[in-house]
Enzyme design. Structure first.
Site, PDB file in Angstrom:
ATOM      1  CG  HIS A   1      -5.691  -2.555   0.607  1.00  0.00           C
ATOM      2  ND1 HIS A   1      -4.967  -2.192  -0.504  1.00  0.00           N
ATOM      3  CD2 HIS A   1      -5.195  -1.819   1.629  1.00  0.00           C
ATOM      4  CE1 HIS A   1      -4.086  -1.267  -0.173  1.00  0.00           C
ATOM      5  NE2 HIS A   1      -4.198  -1.031   1.123  1.00  0.00           N
TER       6      HIS A   1
ATOM      7  CB  SER B   1      -0.950  -0.066   1.194  1.00  0.00           C
ATOM      8  OG  SER B   1      -2.090   0.678   0.909  1.00  0.00           O
TER       9      SER B   1
HETATM   10  C1  GTR Z   1      -5.319   4.557   1.870  1.00  0.00           C
HETATM   11  C2  GTR Z   1      -4.767   5.336   0.724  1.00  0.00           C
HETATM   12  C3  GTR Z   1      -4.095   4.392  -0.222  1.00  0.00           C
HETATM   13  C4  GTR Z   1      -3.194   3.408   0.486  1.00  0.00           C
HETATM   14  C5  GTR Z   1      -3.751   2.945   1.822  1.00  0.00           C
HETATM   15  C6  GTR Z   1      -2.751   2.236   2.740  1.00  0.00           C
HETATM   16  O1  GTR Z   1      -6.089   5.296   2.712  1.00  0.00           O
HETATM   17  O2  GTR Z   1      -5.833   5.996   0.107  1.00  0.00           O
HETATM   18  O3  GTR Z   1      -3.396   5.116  -1.206  1.00  0.00           O
HETATM   19  O4  GTR Z   1      -1.934   3.919   0.638  1.00  0.00           O
HETATM   20  O5  GTR Z   1      -4.261   3.982   2.548  1.00  0.00           O
HETATM   21  O6  GTR Z   1      -1.600   2.622   2.856  1.00  0.00           O
HETATM   22  O7  GTR Z   1      -3.192   1.266   3.360  1.00  0.00           O
END
Ligand code: GTR
Length: 437
Positions: free
Chosen positions: A415, A274
């Site tokens: 995710h 991420s």
């Molecule tokens: C979210 C962000 C993403 C990603 C994520 C993370 O809120 O929008 O770009 O980086 O966090 O790091 O888990």
């Protein structure tokens, strides 16, 4: 350290609710008001990595390596991540703990504090290193930043509990911006240490917030003040934000790994999930000592094409996280087509080194197809350097890894970083690291 309100009970609830949507890794879903419909992706034209700034074609490997590569790197620094100041800091490595018999004698552990000093400021970052004990020679290794401290990646009770500021996350035992003992092992499922060791690799990790806390604090803490010129109080509009600072921390970790002759520093894979995947990519682009680069669900500002405006957009990311990129990146809010680069060119900066991009089907916010397309459009640069890239035109089926020097998969699920992801990274590293030796 301004932006977060004091932790009154009411604020805690409000904060917890808002954190659930934007701040907690793994809790990101599909915020409303963004496009998740493939048929609504606007028409766009990607900049050609193989046409230079004056409009000439780049026809040879020498032209790429000698000129165009640094041009593209410079464009990302100027318009996206910010230039990393060239100045040096005073570095001191301190072995704070080591044990040659951990995990029932299968591994060695070292905890090394990296001290950085300049300009009357000082920060320290703790590097946690596990190495397989049975290794007969220097071992290849995976290096990655973590979100909440080294003690969260394992249940190993000897790992120092991080004392620094971090984003509150009561669900995993991070309370009032500090880790408590309850957070030990909170993310162990994302870091299969024993599997990595069994497969013959070492693992090194450090907490991203040791390098720069993940908060929009006007760059008053973390590594930035170490580099300020006389009278400077924050980075200029084209100087580094937090992602670039994290990438810098990865390179400084590699400096340390190079000093340990039981580690093969020429076979270090840098990886991240991420936001930390965005940082891993920028680290791999800037520092060609990283032999292999892995992006896990890095999304917007990472492996996903910005021009698709699918899921998270530049405007949204610059609003939620104004400190991640350089100040000048805000110019591109809602104006993706004006960027002189897109993220396929970031992946191309890894060439000819192996790069792996991983997506998850349910992680629409990170735009899996946009990540795949960036990998695909990086291919011409790999081809110019004599490497085969992905080797497929169309988005692959779920759970089917593809590619040669550019690897890609989209797995089932959300995710996250899963065992499935790690197995693919280990296979990919085996293939490329063994092929070289
Ligand atoms: C979210 C962000 C993403 C990603 C994520 C993370 O809120 O929008 O770009 O980086 O966090 O790091 O888990």
């Amino acid at each position: 350290m301004a932006i977060l309100p004091p932790p009154t009970p009411f604020n805690r609830i409000r904060l917890a609710a808002s954190l659930m949507t934007v701040l907690i890794p793994g809790a990101v879903s599909q915020p409303a008001g963004f496009n998740y419909d493939e048929s609504a992706v606007p028409a766009y034209a990607l900049p050609d990595p193989l046409v230079n700034l004056v409009g000439d074609p780049v026809n040879t490997a020498e032209q790429w390596t000698g000129q165009r590569r640094s041009e593209v790197l410079g464009l990302f620094a100027e318009h996206v991540y910010g230039h990393t100041p060239p100045g040096a800091v005073d570095v001191h490595h301190e072995l704070t703990e080591s044990n040659d018999h951990v995990f029932d004698g299968r591994a060695r552990r070292q905890q090394v504090r990296l001290h950085f000093r300049a300009n009357g400021h000082e920060i320290a970052a703790d590097l946690l290193i596990y190495l397989p004990r049975t290794a007969t020679g220097p071992v290849p290794l995976f290096l990655g930043l973590n979100f909440f401290g080294n003690h969260t990646i394992t249940t190993d009770p000897e790992v120092h509990l991080n004392q620094n500021w971090m984003r509150s996350n009561p669900e995993i035992g991070v309370v009032d911006h500090r880790a408590t003992a309850d957070s030990r092992g909170a993310y162990a499922r994302r870091w299969p240490v024993e599997l990595i060791l069994q497969r013959g690799y070492g693992l090194a990790t450090l907490y991203s917030g040791d390098i720069d806390p993940d908060v929009d604090d006007g760059f008053q803490n973390g590594v930035h003040p170490l580099f300020y010129a006389n009278g400077q109080t924050q980075p200029a509009a084209n100087e580094w934000g937090t992602l670039a600072a994290w990438a810098w921390g990865l390179s400084r970790s590699l400096d340390y790994l190079e000093t340990d002759n039981t580690i093969d520093a020429s076979r270090v894979a840098v990886l991240g999930h991420s936001r930390l995947g965005k940082a891993a990519l920028w680290a791999g682009a800037r520092d060609e000592r990283f032999a292999l680069v892995i992006s896990n669900n890095s999304g917007c500002g990472g492996a996903a094409l910005s021009r698709r405006r699918f899921g998270e957009t530049i405007e949204r990311i610059n609003t939620s996280f104004p400190h991640w990129f350089c100040g000048g990146h805000q110019r591109y809010n809602g104006r993706e087509d004006d960027l002189p680069i897109d993220q396929h060119m970031l992946l191309a900066l890894m060439a000819p080194r192996p790069v792996y991009v991983a997506s998850a089907v349910e992680d629409l916010w990170a735009d899996p197809r946009g990540e795949f397309l960036a990998a695909r459009h990086a291919e011409p640069v790999y081809a110019l350097l004599g490497r085969s890239g992905l080797g497929i035109e169309n988005f692959p089926p779920v759970n089917q890894p593809v590619g040669d020097t550019i690897g890609y998969h989209v797995r089932t699920g959300k995710h996250d970083v899963t065992i499935y992801d790690w197995q693919r990274y280990l296979d990919f590293a085996d293939r490329h690291f063994t092929a070289r030796n």
